[in-house]
Design a protein around this motif. Structure first.
Motif, PDB file in Angstrom:
ATOM      1  N   ALA A   1       0.883  -1.081  -0.046  1.00 45.39           N
ATOM      2  CA  ALA A   1       0.049  -0.057   0.077  1.00 45.39           C
ATOM      3  C   ALA A   1       0.736   1.362   0.028  1.00 45.39           C
ATOM      4  O   ALA A   1       0.650   2.083  -0.678  1.00 45.39           O
ATOM      5  N   THR A   2       1.965   1.252   0.554  1.00 48.89           N
ATOM      6  CA  THR A   2       2.697   2.357   0.730  1.00 48.89           C
ATOM      7  C   THR A   2       3.777   2.465  -0.372  1.00 48.89           C
ATOM      8  O   THR A   2       3.894   3.392  -1.160  1.00 48.89           O
TER       9      THR A   2
ATOM     10  N   ASP B   1       3.318   1.380  -3.587  1.00 52.84           N
ATOM     11  CA  ASP B   1       2.435   1.688  -4.752  1.00 52.84           C
ATOM     12  C   ASP B   1       2.043   3.265  -5.027  1.00 52.84           C
ATOM     13  O   ASP B   1       1.412   3.428  -5.971  1.00 52.84           O
ATOM     14  N   ASP B   2       2.099   3.713  -3.607  1.00 54.64           N
ATOM     15  CA  ASP B   2       1.480   4.995  -3.718  1.00 54.64           C
ATOM     16  C   ASP B   2       2.854   6.271  -3.756  1.00 54.64           C
ATOM     17  O   ASP B   2       2.737   7.060  -2.455  1.00 54.64           O
ATOM     18  N   ASP B   3       3.720   6.062  -4.698  1.00 54.38           N
ATOM     19  CA  ASP B   3       4.718   6.882  -4.446  1.00 54.38           C
ATOM     20  C   ASP B   3       4.993   7.573  -5.766  1.00 54.38           C
ATOM     21  O   ASP B   3       5.068   7.112  -7.124  1.00 54.38           O
ATOM     22  N   ALA B   4       4.298   8.815  -6.044  1.00 55.34           N
ATOM     23  CA  ALA B   4       4.245   9.440  -6.890  1.00 55.34           C
ATOM     24  C   ALA B   4       5.396   9.834  -7.659  1.00 55.34           C
ATOM     25  O   ALA B   4       5.537  10.147  -9.036  1.00 55.34           O
TER      26      ALA B   4
ATOM     27  N   SER C   1       2.883   0.793 -13.953  1.00 53.60           N
ATOM     28  CA  SER C   1       1.541   0.257 -13.544  1.00 53.60           C
ATOM     29  C   SER C   1       1.295  -1.092 -13.085  1.00 53.60           C
ATOM     30  O   SER C   1       1.526  -1.766 -14.076  1.00 53.60           O
TER      31      SER C   1
END
Length: 943
Positions: A682-683, A685-688, A738
């Motif tokens: 969760a952490t 994959d949420d790295d812009a 992705s």
């Protein structure tokens, strides 16, 4: 060039500290890195070594003294450092002496562009964060984030080492779970040598699965490979030639010498698929079982994958468990007695899960079973204690530590299966066509398939296929048949009957071509029909389609399930339409009726397929053959076979359901590590900013990034500046950031920090000089300002098997000081200064004198500040390690009192790991990695 006693640094492994030249012989040199306990041999002309040479103004330490260097002498080829009335020969320097080439480069005027300094620092920061994550080694894996799979992998990865049985129902991803576990073991250093042992039909599936999903390049071993290795004449064991090996049982059975060599090779982790084929009884064992037993006895880690445990019978299941823990599972009789008790307790668990009150009989059962268990007895006397009792029962479960069991019904999320069996009229077929269908069936029934040369130009199934394609013009169809010859014949026949786009997928194509064809099928405007041989049912994910055409039917129900499983997967958004075109009264028609009316196999996933094949397979094949030849009274016998199959199937299904161990299925939810990976992904994959960093990193090495489509980037290595970057051997590579797209298009690598391409680029960046010295002008700074930014790395050199980096990865810390030796906390160059830096061409060489005067004291101050920070990082890592491992040890010790599956060895392994980490972490050291000198616009004019 080299001389014994000299001190050198490895640019490839700076964390090893100072090395000492031990021996110089011919073209080789041996270097001892004493603090790390590592001896490295190098080729003299290509060794990644630089001389550890200190300058006046730097601090050196050794033999209990430390001082600032005032002058340097050379005595018999060795440096002698003098200062403050003391002297040290270079051989007397501490192995942890802080050595850096960064300040030398800055003072010498050999600087890099400013953006390279920033890129290097970002690479260090991102690598440290990624390496600390529980998902390291899995971030770039092409896997869906399926909760039950992540739970199994998270729990198993924390075992020391993992010795487990994966027994999920068909289609729930046992292979993926095993791949996740071994990928994590390899990435963290807990395992170095891995053996995957499988039936010969699964060799390619495992090879592709490990390569495409987990970026792990295993070597397939057969007799030709072993002979080729032995031809070198050095007498080594062929299986020691590679670290990651796949071998099949059939090859080893036919070559006993190779089986012996396999046993003699040391393995850290052994994976055995289809473990239910390993036959054992109290009277004796099969050669395959004996081989697996020998490997399990000498390998720390063992992963067994097996069919539904209830299918095996308790003797077969016990045989698997004793491979994992022969001391715990030493007696079949004792195991049967124990498992009887757990089945009773499973009914109690069902009641508790449903929230119903326990019956008097169930309460009596618990009181009698746990007479001396204060926790259970106390809970029985409380009101509303269902959760407490259930948790206690799970903790006491016998096989919950070694076995993982997930069921489709418990997980949910699966689509419905809708069979569309089309019985084609046989009246128009002449005897030649009927004989061709029978010959095809007979060839399919062989293992491997028999040789045939099919011609489908006038086959009624072809007309049915064309009608399907025309009736559903917006849908994609996956067609699976038995052999490569059929795929080729089908494509040839379709070419003259339909203009639909067709792609092929069979064992005669190379891996790259298969990937391209699969991508053509997956793309929106690509092929509508993919023709697959049986290999298409192994390890591939085509769940973007929902129409499956079974051109033929296998005799093995498990193989039929594998075919359907290409589409019937978690995440499938549509019902699965299973098209089965069969010619009336053909052998395939008999098979279709048996599957549909006897097993209901097109609508459900029968757990007893293997047992039904064992009981009825031979009669079924014989009856189908006779039926196709028109032998009299076959219809009546077929009806009888179907009725008998249906009855046995109902009995076996009821037996399996009643024998379910619900406690086992609940066990993983109680494990301390059950949600580690879920939270980590969760952490991750949420790295812009991650994708942008990766592309900038590749650009640095001359790899140009070009956006091809949404979330698809082409990496073009036309100007690649190094041979050390893997993945570009065949030219440009299309990639994605992705996860969803990578799952749909298996030719697209999913780039994360742990992907081999990215990890190698990071290693090349931070392992060399690039970006470790920079000089810039920042016009926003106040007048007459000069600042030094120093980047230090805190790192721990320890046995890789300890995975110390989960507590203390190589961590960068940055300190900035000015010419008055005052700290400038939180300093960052202005955006304007960074933009202008690219256009400024500063001759740093002109300012060497004032740099030589200013940098050493500024650097000494920055080092003192950083040392305090480094000490706090080390203390935090020590505390985290102590807290986690003390907690783990205490929890296991408490559970061992009530659960016999927790062994003394497992407790000792945790204690040993804790002690080793608490000894290694305090020895972590700090080294200077990079420096940047930043001055105001007027500063250079002053000089």
């Amino acid at each position: 060039m080299y001389q014994p006693g000299q001190r050198w640094i490895s640019t490839a492994e700076p964390e090893l500290g100072l090395g000492t030249i031990l021996r110089v012989e011919g073209r080789g040199v041996q270097v001892l890195f004493a603090k790390a306990g590592v001896l490295r041999p190098y080729a003299s002309d290509s060794a990644p070594l630089v001389r550890a040479e200190f300058r006046a103004g730097q601090r050196v330490a050794g033999k209990g003294v430390a001082f600032l260097v005032e002058r340097i002498e050379v005595r018999e080829g060795l440096f002698v450092y003098r200062g403050e009335g003391r002297e040290l020969e270079e051989g007397q320097l501490d192995d942890e002496q802080s050595v850096s080439q960064a300040d030398d480069r800055l003072i010498g005027g050999r600087t890099d562009p400013v953006d390279r300094f920033d890129l290097r620092l970002e690479a260090l920061q991102r690598h440290a964060a990624a390496r600390r994550s529980p998902s390291w080694g899995l971030q770039s894996a092409r896997i869906g984030l399926v909760p039950h799979q992540l739970r199994v992998a998270g729990i198993a990865a924390a075992r020391r080492p993992p010795r487990i049985l994966l027994a999920d129902e068909v289609g729930l991803g046992k292979t993926i779970e095993a791949g996740m576990i071994l990928a994590r073991q390899l990435a963290t250093g807990r395992s170095g040598r891995v053996l995957v042992l499988v039936p010969d039909t699964l060799v390619y599936q495992w090879f592709v699965e490990l390569l495409r999903r987990f970026n792990l390049a295993f070597a397939i071993f057969d007799e030709d490979r072993c002979e080729a290795i032995e031809q070198s004449g050095d007498g080594r064991n062929p299986f020691e030639d590679e670290q990651l090996v796949i071998a099949d049982f059939a090859f080893l059975e036919h070559h006993p010498k190779r089986a012996g060599q396999l046993r003699d090779a040391a393995w850290d982790l052994v994976v055995v698929d289809e473990a239910h084929h390993l036959e054992w009884s109290p009277e004796g064992a099969s050669p395959r079982y004996e081989l697996a037993q020998a490997l399990a006895a000498t390998s720390p880690g063992v992963i067994l994958l097996t069919a539904t445990p209830e299918q095996l019978g308790r003797t077969g299941h016990f045989a698997r468990l004793r491979l994992l823990d022969p001391q715990r599972y030493h007696s079949l009789e004792a195991y049967i007695g124990e498992s009887d008790g757990f089945h009773e307790l499973s009914e109690v668990a069902n009641t508790l899960v449903e929230g119903s009150p326990l019956s008097a009989a169930q309460r009596a059962l618990l009181a009698d079973r746990f007479t001396n268990d204060a926790e259970i007895l106390a809970a029985l006397d409380k009101k509303d204690a269902s959760r407490e009792i259930l948790a206690a029962l799970i903790d006491r479960h016998g096989t919950g530590r070694v076995m993982f069991r997930n069921r489709r019904a418990g997980i949910g999320g699966f689509p419905s299966r809708k069979p569309a069996i089309e019985v084609l009229d046989a009246d128009g077929l002449d005897e030649t066509h009927k004989q061709a269908l029978l010959a095809e069936f007979r060839a399919d029934a062989q293992q491997p398939p028999g040789p045939i040369e099919p011609d489908y130009a006038d086959d009624p199934r072809l007309a049915a296929l064309v009608r399907l394609l025309e009736t559903h013009p917006d849908d994609k169809f996956l067609l699976i048949c038995r052999s490569q010859a059929k795929v080729v014949a089908l494509e040839e026949a379709l070419r003259t009957r339909s203009g639909v786009g067709v792609a092929r997928f069979h064992e005669g194509l190379g891996i790259v071509q298969r990937d391209r064809n699969a991508a053509f099928f997956a793309s929106e405007g690509g092929a509508r029909l993919l023709l697959c041989s049986e290999i298409g049912s192994e390890g591939r994910n085509f769940q973007f389609a929902h129409r499956l055409v079974l051109w033929d039917l296998p005799l093995d129900p498990d193989l039929l399930e594998q075919r359907i499983g290409r589409l019937d997967r978690i995440g499938q958004k549509h019902d699965i339409i299973i098209h089965v075109p069969v010619v009336a009264d053909s052998a395939q028609h008999v098979l279709a009726r048996w599957y549909d009316e006897g097993l209901d196999a097109f609508r459900s996933s029968p757990a007893d397929g293997r047992e039904l094949l064992r009981r009825f397979g031979q009669d079924l094949a014989h009856l189908a053959d006779e039926h196709a030849r028109g032998v009299d009274n076959r219809d009546q016998e077929l009806e009888g076979l179907i009725v008998e199959t249906r009855g046995v199937h109902a009995e076996l299904s009821a037996l399996i359901q009643s024998g379910r161990d619900h406690l086992l299925e609940l066990a993983s939810s109680r494990d301390l590590h059950a949600d580690d990976l879920v939270r980590a992904f969760a952490t991750d994959d949420d790295d812009a900013g991650r994708d942008d960093f990766i592309h900038r990193l590749f650009e640095h090495f001359g790899v140009h990034s070009e956006e091809l489509a949404r979330e698809v980037t082409l990496l073009d290595p036309q100007y690649l500046s190094t041979d050390g970057l893997p993945g570009f051997e065949d030219g440009p590579v299309s990639v994605t950031g992705s996860r969803e797209l990578a799952l749909a298009r298996e030719e697209l690598p999913l780039l994360r920090l742990d992907h081999p391409m990215v990890a190698s680029a990071v290693e090349l960046m931070v392992g060399g000089e690039t970006g470790n010295a920079a000089f810039m002008v920042d016009d926003v700074l106040p007048a007459r300002t000069a600042l030094l930014q120093a980047v230090y790395v805190v790192e721990c050199v320890a046995d890789r098997k300890l995975d110390a980096e989960r507590f203390l990865p190589a961590t960068p810390i940055v300190y900035t000081v000015d010419t008055r030796l005052a700290e400038r906390a939180n300093f960052a160059p202005s955006d304007l200064g960074l933009r202008r830096a690219a256009d400024r061409n500063i001759e740093v060489l002109r300012y060497r004198k004032f740099l030589a005067k200013l940098v050493p004291p500024m650097l000494e101050k920055a080092e003192a500040l950083a040392k305090t920070h480094a000490d706090s990082l080390v203390e935090a890592a020590i505390e985290a390690a102590r807290t986690e491992l003390d907690g783990e040890h205490g929890r296991l010790a408490a559970l061992r009192a009530v659960n016999p599956s927790i062994s003394e060895a497992e407790l000792n392994a945790v204690a040993t790991e804790r002690d080793a980490l608490l000894a290694a972490l305090p020895a972590a050291r700090m080294r200077l990695d990079a420096v940047r000198f930043v001055v105001s616009g007027d500063f250079l004019a002053l000089k």
